[in-house]
Write a protein that holds these residues in place. Structure first.
Motif, mmCIF file in Angstrom:
data_model
loop_
_atom_site.group_PDB
_atom_site.id
_atom_site.type_symbol
_atom_site.label_atom_id
_atom_site.label_comp_id
_atom_site.label_asym_id
_atom_site.label_seq_id
_atom_site.Cartn_x
_atom_site.Cartn_y
_atom_site.Cartn_z
ATOM 1 N N GLU A 1 0.824 -1.206 0.000
ATOM 2 C CA GLU A 1 0.000 0.000 0.000
ATOM 3 C C GLU A 1 0.857 1.255 0.000
ATOM 4 O O GLU A 1 0.513 2.251 -0.653
ATOM 5 N N ASP A 2 1.976 1.228 0.704
ATOM 6 C CA ASP A 2 2.903 2.369 0.675
ATOM 7 C C ASP A 2 3.439 2.586 -0.737
ATOM 8 O O ASP A 2 3.558 3.728 -1.202
ATOM 9 N N GLU A 3 3.740 1.493 -1.414
ATOM 10 C CA GLU A 3 4.253 1.594 -2.781
ATOM 11 C C GLU A 3 3.187 2.151 -3.726
ATOM 12 O O GLU A 3 3.483 2.985 -4.588
ATOM 13 N N VAL A 4 1.951 1.686 -3.558
ATOM 14 C CA VAL A 4 0.854 2.206 -4.382
ATOM 15 C C VAL A 4 0.660 3.696 -4.144
ATOM 16 O O VAL A 4 0.457 4.472 -5.086
ATOM 17 N N MET A 5 0.748 4.119 -2.875
ATOM 18 C CA MET A 5 0.588 5.542 -2.563
ATOM 19 C C MET A 5 1.701 6.373 -3.201
ATOM 20 O O MET A 5 1.459 7.485 -3.705
ATOM 21 N N MET A 6 2.921 5.867 -3.219
ATOM 22 C CA MET A 6 4.034 6.573 -3.864
ATOM 23 C C MET A 6 3.776 6.729 -5.365
ATOM 24 O O MET A 6 4.043 7.786 -5.952
ATOM 25 N N ALA B 1 10.415 0.895 -17.258
ATOM 26 C CA ALA B 1 11.156 1.798 -16.373
ATOM 27 C C ALA B 1 10.373 2.038 -15.090
ATOM 28 O O ALA B 1 9.146 1.956 -15.074
ATOM 29 N N LYS B 2 11.070 2.336 -14.026
ATOM 30 C CA LYS B 2 10.441 2.645 -12.752
ATOM 31 C C LYS B 2 9.674 3.959 -12.870
ATOM 32 O O LYS B 2 10.175 4.941 -13.412
ATOM 33 N N LEU B 3 8.465 3.951 -12.351
ATOM 34 C CA LEU B 3 7.606 5.134 -12.436
ATOM 35 C C LEU B 3 8.152 6.281 -11.586
ATOM 36 O O LEU B 3 8.533 6.091 -10.435
ATOM 37 N N SER B 4 8.182 7.470 -12.177
ATOM 38 C CA SER B 4 8.509 8.695 -11.450
ATOM 39 C C SER B 4 7.807 9.851 -12.135
ATOM 40 O O SER B 4 7.512 9.793 -13.339
ATOM 41 N N SER B 5 7.508 10.883 -11.371
ATOM 42 C CA SER B 5 6.816 12.039 -11.946
ATOM 43 C C SER B 5 7.679 12.708 -13.008
ATOM 44 O O SER B 5 7.177 13.163 -14.050
ATOM 45 N N GLU B 6 8.983 12.761 -12.764
ATOM 46 C CA GLU B 6 9.886 13.419 -13.712
ATOM 47 C C GLU B 6 9.907 12.692 -15.063
ATOM 48 O O GLU B 6 9.890 13.323 -16.128
ATOM 49 N N LEU B 7 9.922 11.362 -15.019
ATOM 50 C CA LEU B 7 9.946 10.596 -16.265
ATOM 51 C C LEU B 7 8.625 10.752 -17.022
ATOM 52 O O LEU B 7 8.620 10.889 -18.255
ATOM 53 N N LEU B 8 7.521 10.741 -16.298
ATOM 54 C CA LEU B 8 6.224 10.942 -16.942
ATOM 55 C C LEU B 8 6.170 12.289 -17.654
ATOM 56 O O LEU B 8 5.703 12.393 -18.797
ATOM 57 N N ILE B 9 6.646 13.328 -16.979
ATOM 58 C CA ILE B 9 6.641 14.668 -17.575
ATOM 59 C C ILE B 9 7.498 14.703 -18.833
ATOM 60 O O ILE B 9 7.091 15.239 -19.874
ATOM 61 N N LYS C 1 1.926 -0.211 -14.825
ATOM 62 C CA LYS C 1 1.517 -1.398 -14.083
ATOM 63 C C LYS C 1 2.396 -1.559 -12.859
ATOM 64 O O LYS C 1 3.613 -1.735 -12.986
ATOM 65 N N LYS C 2 1.800 -1.463 -11.688
ATOM 66 C CA LYS C 2 2.494 -1.701 -10.416
ATOM 67 C C LYS C 2 3.806 -0.929 -10.309
ATOM 68 O O LYS C 2 4.874 -1.508 -10.068
ATOM 69 N N GLY C 3 3.743 0.364 -10.510
ATOM 70 C CA GLY C 3 4.915 1.197 -10.332
ATOM 71 C C GLY C 3 5.921 1.122 -11.452
ATOM 72 O O GLY C 3 7.054 1.568 -11.297
ATOM 73 N N GLU C 4 5.520 0.579 -12.597
ATOM 74 C CA GLU C 4 6.422 0.460 -13.736
ATOM 75 C C GLU C 4 5.770 1.053 -14.980
ATOM 76 O O GLU C 4 4.576 0.847 -15.222
ATOM 77 N N ILE C 5 6.552 1.813 -15.741
ATOM 78 C CA ILE C 5 6.086 2.306 -17.034
ATOM 79 C C ILE C 5 6.390 1.223 -18.057
ATOM 80 O O ILE C 5 7.544 1.000 -18.414
ATOM 81 N N LEU C 6 5.349 0.517 -18.509
ATOM 82 C CA LEU C 6 5.547 -0.588 -19.441
ATOM 83 C C LEU C 6 5.940 -0.092 -20.821
ATOM 84 O O LEU C 6 6.863 -0.621 -21.455
ATOM 85 N N ALA C 7 5.212 0.918 -21.319
ATOM 86 C CA ALA C 7 5.470 1.410 -22.678
ATOM 87 C C ALA C 7 4.902 2.806 -22.831
ATOM 88 O O ALA C 7 4.042 3.237 -22.062
ATOM 89 N N HIS D 1 -7.988 0.848 -3.913
ATOM 90 C CA HIS D 1 -8.237 0.174 -2.635
ATOM 91 C C HIS D 1 -7.094 0.314 -1.642
ATOM 92 O O HIS D 1 -6.666 -0.649 -1.010
ATOM 93 N N VAL D 2 -6.590 1.523 -1.537
ATOM 94 C CA VAL D 2 -5.577 1.805 -0.526
ATOM 95 C C VAL D 2 -6.297 2.266 0.736
ATOM 96 O O VAL D 2 -7.303 2.974 0.665
ATOM 97 N N ASN D 3 -5.772 1.862 1.907
ATOM 98 C CA ASN D 3 -6.406 2.215 3.174
ATOM 99 C C ASN D 3 -6.129 3.663 3.560
ATOM 100 O O ASN D 3 -5.416 3.969 4.503
ATOM 101 N N MET D 4 -6.697 4.549 2.759
ATOM 102 C CA MET D 4 -6.607 5.974 3.055
ATOM 103 C C MET D 4 -7.929 6.578 2.651
ATOM 104 O O MET D 4 -8.363 6.470 1.508
#
Length: 271
Positions: free
Chosen positions: A106-111, A152-160, A177-183, A254-257
Motif C-alpha cells: 500500500e505504501d508503494e501504491v501511494m508513492m 522503467a520505474k515510475l517517477s513524476s519526472e519521467l512521466l513529464i 503497471k504496479k509502479g512500472e512504465i511498461l510502454a 483500494h488503498v487504506n486511506m
C-alpha cells in the motif's frame, strides 16, 4: 448420550458449508468485478435462463442448442479468459487469493499515486497533453505492444519528460503497471459511443475506449485547456484537481486511506 444432538451438528455443518461457499463466490465476484469476465457471467446467465424457458415452453430444438452451448462453454471460457484464469490460479498458489494488500504494498501504491498526481498537476498548469492508463486486473499487453517498450520505474519526472511536446514518445498513451512504465506512445481504441460530447478530443475518446474494454484507470490532461480528467468502466470524470485525482485513485486502487473528495462519477458522454 452425546453432548450435542446429531441433528444440531448437521445444521451447523450445513451452515458452515453454505457460509464457505458464499465466501468463495463473493471473492470470485470481487476478482472478476470490472473485468471482461463480468460480461461473460451475464452471457452465461442469459443462456441458462433461455434453456429453462425453452424447456418450460417445450421448445426442444432451442433447449438442445442451449444445452450444447453449456456443455462446450467451459472449454470456451478457459480458452477465451486464459489470462484471468491463470492469474487467479497464480494468486491461489501464492496464497494471495483471499488476502489483502500488505502495508508495504500500500505504501508503494501511494508513492505511485503521488507521482502520477504530481506529474499531472505540472502538465495541467503548462497545458501539456497527456494520456496515462493504469493497468489493473484486465491485461493490456495487446496495447502495450503497439507502443515503445520502456520497462522503467515510475517517477513524476519521467512521466513529464515523456509528454513534452515534439519528442518521439509524447504522442500516444503511457501504460503503467504496479509502479512500472511498461510502454509509451501506445495506441488505445477510440470509443464509438455516439453520445460523447463533441467537445471531447481524441485523448478523451481513447481514454473512454480503453475503459470500455478493460478495467484500467486512465488519466487525461487536455492540451487545449489543461483540464484533468479520469475514466473508469466507461465513465468519465471531468475537470478535477490533482487532489481530487489523488483521492479517486486511492479509492479505486483500494488503498487504506480515506478519500477527501466528495465528487461523484459522471456517466460517459456527460459534459
Amino acid at each position: 448420550m452425546p453432548l450435542i444432538d446429531e441433528s444440531i451438528l448437521r445444521y451447523l455443518s450445513s451452515a458452515v458449508d453454505i457460509a464457505i461457499v458464499w465466501f468463495i463466490v463473493y471473492k470470485i465476484i470481487l476478482i472478476v468485478q470490472g473485468t471482461k469476465a463480468v460480461q461473460l457471467l451475464k452471457g452465461v446467465t442469459v443462456i441458462i435462463a433461455v434453456k429453462y424457458l425453452s424447456a418450460y415452453f417445450n421448445l426442444y430444438t432451442l433447449e438442445r442448442l442451449m444445452q450444447e452451448a453449456i456443455n462446450y462453454g467451459l472449454l470456451a471460457v478457459i480458452i477465451i479468459f486464459q489470462p484471468e484464469v491463470r492469474r487467479a490460479l497464480e494468486q491461489l498458489g501464492r496464497g494471495r487469493l483471499f488476502s489483502r494488500s500488505t502495508v508495504h504494498e500500500e505504501d508503494e501504491v501511494m508513492m505511485n499515486i503521488e507521482a502520477i498526481a504530481k506529474a499531472t498537476e505540472y502538465m495541467a498548469k503548462r497545458r501539456i497533453g497527456a494520456l496515462i492508463s493504469i493497468e489493473r486486473d484486465t491485461g493490456m499487453s495487446d496495447y502495450v505492444e503497439t507502443g515503445i517498450p520502456m520497462n522503467a520505474k515510475l517517477s513524476s519526472e519521467l512521466l513529464i519528460n515523456i509528454f513534452i511536446p515534439n519528442t518521439p514518445l509524447h504522442d500516444g498513451a503511457v501504460i503503467l503497471k504496479k509502479g512500472e512504465i511498461l510502454a509509451a506512445a501506445c495506441y488505445l481504441p477510440l470509443s464509438e459511443n455516439p453520445f460523447i460530447s463533441k467537445e471531447l478530443g481524441t485523448r478523451h475518446r481513447a481514454a473512454l475506449g480503453i475503459s470500455e474494454v478493460t478495467d484500467s484507470l486512465t488519466v487525461i490532461v487536455s492540451e487545449e485547456t489543461g483540464v484533468i480528467s479520469l475514466t473508469k468502466n466507461s465513465e468519465l470524470h471531468r475537470d478535477i484537481t490533482s487532489e481530487e485525482l489523488k483521492s479517486l485513485l486511492v479509492k479505486e486502487m483500494h488503498v487504506n486511506m480515506k478519500p477527501t473528495t466528495s465528487s461523484k462519477w459522471y456517466k460517459r458522454g456527460t459534459k
